[in-house]
Scaffold this motif. Structure first.
Motif, PDB file in Angstrom:
ATOM      1  N   UNK A 181      30.556  47.223  59.461  1.00 49.79           N
ATOM      2  CA  UNK A 181      30.767  45.961  58.930  1.00 49.79           C
ATOM      3  C   UNK A 181      30.857  45.958  57.540  1.00 49.79           C
ATOM      4  N   UNK A 182      32.103  45.467  57.029  1.00 53.72           N
ATOM      5  CA  UNK A 182      32.518  45.597  55.616  1.00 53.72           C
ATOM      6  C   UNK A 182      32.561  44.117  54.975  1.00 53.72           C
ATOM      7  N   UNK A 183      31.687  44.038  54.058  1.00 53.87           N
ATOM      8  CA  UNK A 183      31.853  42.912  53.136  1.00 53.87           C
ATOM      9  C   UNK A 183      32.712  42.914  51.912  1.00 53.87           C
ATOM     10  N   UNK A 184      33.325  42.163  51.337  1.00 51.34           N
ATOM     11  CA  UNK A 184      34.279  42.322  50.235  1.00 51.34           C
ATOM     12  C   UNK A 184      34.310  41.086  49.265  1.00 51.34           C
ATOM     13  N   UNK A 185      33.648  41.517  48.123  1.00 51.12           N
ATOM     14  CA  UNK A 185      33.530  40.170  47.015  1.00 51.12           C
ATOM     15  C   UNK A 185      34.381  40.638  45.967  1.00 51.12           C
ATOM     16  N   UNK A 186      35.239  39.618  45.427  1.00 51.90           N
ATOM     17  CA  UNK A 186      36.103  39.700  44.459  1.00 51.90           C
ATOM     18  C   UNK A 186      35.650  39.378  43.141  1.00 51.90           C
ATOM     19  N   UNK A 187      35.992  39.858  42.208  1.00 50.28           N
ATOM     20  CA  UNK A 187      35.539  39.125  40.729  1.00 50.28           C
ATOM     21  C   UNK A 187      36.183  39.844  39.624  1.00 50.28           C
ATOM     22  N   UNK A 188      35.813  39.599  38.430  1.00 48.91           N
ATOM     23  CA  UNK A 188      36.644  40.506  37.187  1.00 48.91           C
ATOM     24  C   UNK A 188      35.756  41.831  37.126  1.00 48.91           C
ATOM     25  N   UNK A 189      36.454  42.695  36.203  1.00 47.30           N
ATOM     26  CA  UNK A 189      35.528  44.174  36.034  1.00 47.30           C
ATOM     27  C   UNK A 189      34.169  43.907  35.769  1.00 47.30           C
ATOM     28  N   UNK A 190      34.045  42.813  34.939  1.00 46.08           N
ATOM     29  CA  UNK A 190      32.660  42.416  34.376  1.00 46.08           C
ATOM     30  C   UNK A 190      31.591  42.342  35.596  1.00 46.08           C
ATOM     31  N   UNK A 191      31.839  41.357  36.634  1.00 44.26           N
ATOM     32  CA  UNK A 191      31.477  40.837  37.555  1.00 44.26           C
ATOM     33  C   UNK A 191      31.214  42.104  38.686  1.00 44.26           C
ATOM     34  N   UNK A 192      32.113  43.064  38.606  1.00 44.53           N
ATOM     35  CA  UNK A 192      31.794  44.144  39.515  1.00 44.53           C
ATOM     36  C   UNK A 192      30.711  45.099  39.151  1.00 44.53           C
ATOM     37  N   UNK A 193      30.733  45.197  37.676  1.00 45.72           N
ATOM     38  CA  UNK A 193      29.449  46.121  36.985  1.00 45.72           C
ATOM     39  C   UNK A 193      28.415  45.441  37.375  1.00 45.72           C
ATOM     40  N   UNK A 194      28.134  44.110  37.112  1.00 45.87           N
ATOM     41  CA  UNK A 194      27.118  43.459  37.352  1.00 45.87           C
ATOM     42  C   UNK A 194      26.485  43.568  38.581  1.00 45.87           C
ATOM     43  N   UNK A 195      27.250  43.216  39.518  1.00 51.50           N
ATOM     44  CA  UNK A 195      26.826  43.548  41.016  1.00 51.50           C
ATOM     45  C   UNK A 195      26.474  44.940  41.608  1.00 51.50           C
ATOM     46  N   UNK A 196      27.193  45.842  40.961  1.00 50.12           N
ATOM     47  CA  UNK A 196      26.655  47.305  41.427  1.00 50.12           C
ATOM     48  C   UNK A 196      25.334  47.691  40.812  1.00 50.12           C
ATOM     49  N   UNK A 197      25.215  47.012  39.404  1.00 49.71           N
ATOM     50  CA  UNK A 197      23.901  47.404  38.792  1.00 49.71           C
ATOM     51  C   UNK A 197      22.796  46.688  39.366  1.00 49.71           C
ATOM     52  N   UNK A 198      22.988  45.587  39.959  1.00 49.81           N
ATOM     53  CA  UNK A 198      21.990  44.737  40.408  1.00 49.81           C
ATOM     54  C   UNK A 198      21.684  45.287  41.982  1.00 49.81           C
ATOM     55  N   UNK A 199      22.484  46.385  42.567  1.00 49.88           N
ATOM     56  CA  UNK A 199      22.190  46.672  43.657  1.00 49.88           C
ATOM     57  C   UNK A 199      22.814  45.970  44.703  1.00 49.88           C
ATOM     58  N   UNK A 200      23.827  44.933  44.649  1.00 50.20           N
ATOM     59  CA  UNK A 200      24.336  44.102  45.622  1.00 50.20           C
ATOM     60  C   UNK A 200      25.564  44.666  46.055  1.00 50.20           C
ATOM     61  N   UNK A 201      25.980  45.873  45.799  1.00 50.60           N
ATOM     62  CA  UNK A 201      27.213  46.375  46.610  1.00 50.60           C
ATOM     63  C   UNK A 201      27.141  47.867  46.323  1.00 50.60           C
ATOM     64  N   UNK A 202      27.749  48.543  47.251  1.00 50.78           N
ATOM     65  CA  UNK A 202      27.752  49.981  47.372  1.00 50.78           C
ATOM     66  C   UNK A 202      28.818  50.829  46.717  1.00 50.78           C
ATOM     67  N   UNK A 203      29.908  50.110  46.696  1.00 59.87           N
ATOM     68  CA  UNK A 203      31.159  50.724  45.989  1.00 59.87           C
ATOM     69  C   UNK A 203      31.904  49.487  45.183  1.00 59.87           C
ATOM     70  N   UNK A 204      32.477  49.911  43.996  1.00 57.86           N
ATOM     71  CA  UNK A 204      33.095  48.948  43.329  1.00 57.86           C
ATOM     72  C   UNK A 204      34.488  49.438  42.949  1.00 57.86           C
TER      73      UNK A 204
END
Length: 356
Positions: A181-204
């Motif tokens: 099951x794949x979930x995709x979140x979209x945001x700007x590059x700053x948001x991508x970094x924030x979510x990865x560092x918060x453990x909210x995504x597996x790949x950005x």
């Protein structure tokens, strides 16, 4: 600081029992994982965990050897046991002799009629059975954990990649991993970094000039920014390219600060007076494109996003001289945590299908 890495290497795979000559895990480690002692069945007492593992690890056979001994007990034949575990009879005989030297006791009596366990061998076999069963339970538990992890993939991507590249990559991933099951979140590059560092995504995936701090990454595609206008705008009828100073001084329809597109444009025009105050500042590529199509003003967009509008003459590309507006598109992940499971597979697909 961030580093750019190759994330496509495959992870090693193995089983807990490691049949035949390939078994590398020690029986002591498996027994420690099960929490039992080989001789009495009692668990380790307070403070006994580390010494037990340290003392046993150098003199207890590995799981492959113990599995071979169990096969000899079942078949009463060294040749049949060798066939079961997938090695030759000479290799099986050598492994049994090595195990006997390691333990300091004879385990098997060999004769023309077959192979029979000695009394010590029967006792060691009983202990070995419990160790191998514990290792199999350990392996099954780890596989269940891995299966639960591999049943989902959380991706976060900057807008252009999310809208124009990821759909193709995810369709290809679904063909390989239909149960993920794949979930995709979209945001700007700053948001991508924030979510990865918060453990909210597996790949950005990001579109900026460099890998954000705290992340590692690898280039998966390339892109070019294009200045576009509606056909009615005076720039659409120009015969000469726009120079960087004129582009910088013109109010444009732009993405918001923090987006990869804005980062590249800010850097490209920094030496030409910097960007003028935006005519409009919008939070998505689709919104910027719609504003440009309606004639609000010139915009700067990824060429991935405007192919249809250019071919239909709803937008016109305006050449710009003397400024570089290309960029790399990157996959990113937290530093030191290389992609595994579905994230690793998706990363491999981006290389196989760089254009989506």
């Amino acid at each position: 600081m961030s580093r750019e890495r190759d994330g496509g290497a495959g992870a090693e795979r193995g089983t807990a029992t490691g049949g035949g000559a390939g078994g590398r895990r020690t029986a002591a480690a498996a027994l420690a994982a099960a929490g039992g002692g080989a001789g009495t069945g009692a668990g380790p007492g307070p403070g006994a965990w580390e010494p037990a593992t340290a003392h046993l690890s150098h003199r207890v056979p590995d799981l492959g050897a113990l599995e071979l001994l169990l096969a000899v007990a079942r078949h009463g034949s060294l040749g049949a046991a060798a066939r079961e575990v997938g090695i030759t009879q000479p290799a099986a005989s050598s492994r049994i002799r090595s195990m006997e030297r390691q333990l300091g006791v004879a385990l098997v009596d060999r004769s023309p009629r077959g192979s029979r366990l000695t009394d010590a061998g029967a006792l060691v076999t009983d202990w070995a059975r419990r160790i191998v069963e514990s290792a199999e339970a350990f392996d099954a538990g780890v596989q269940a954990l891995r299966g639960r992890r591999d049943s989902r993939l959380r991706v976060v991507a900057s807008m252009t990649i999310a809208e124009y590249l990821l759909p193709g990559w995810l369709i290809a991933l679904r063909a390989e991993r239909p149960d993920t099951a794949v979930s995709l979140q979209a945001g700007n590059s700053a948001v991508v970094a924030e979510r990865l560092l918060a453990g909210e995504a597996d790949l950005g995936f990001v579109e900026g000039l460099a890998v954000p701090d705290g992340l590692d990454g690898t280039v998966v595609a390339h892109d070019r920014l294009v200045v576009v206008t509606a056909p009615s705008h005076p720039w659409a009828r120009r015969r000469t390219p726009i120079d960087p100073a004129e582009l910088a001084a013109t109010p444009l329809v732009l993405r918001e600060r923090g987006s990869g597109t804005r980062q590249v444009l800010d850097a490209a025009l920094a030496g030409h007076g910097g960007l003028a105050r935006p005519l409009l500042e919008l939070a998505s590529t689709t919104a910027v494109k719609a504003a440009a199509v309606t004639g609000a003003g010139p915009a700067v967009l990824s060429e991935l996003a405007i192919a249809e509008e250019l071919s239909g003459r709803r937008l016109v590309a305006v050449p710009v001289a003397g400024v570089r507006l290309s960029r790399d598109l990157r996959a990113v992940w937290p530093t030191g945590h290389r992609p595994t499971g579905p994230a690793r597979d998706l990363l491999a697909l981006t290389r196989a299908r760089p254009g989506g």
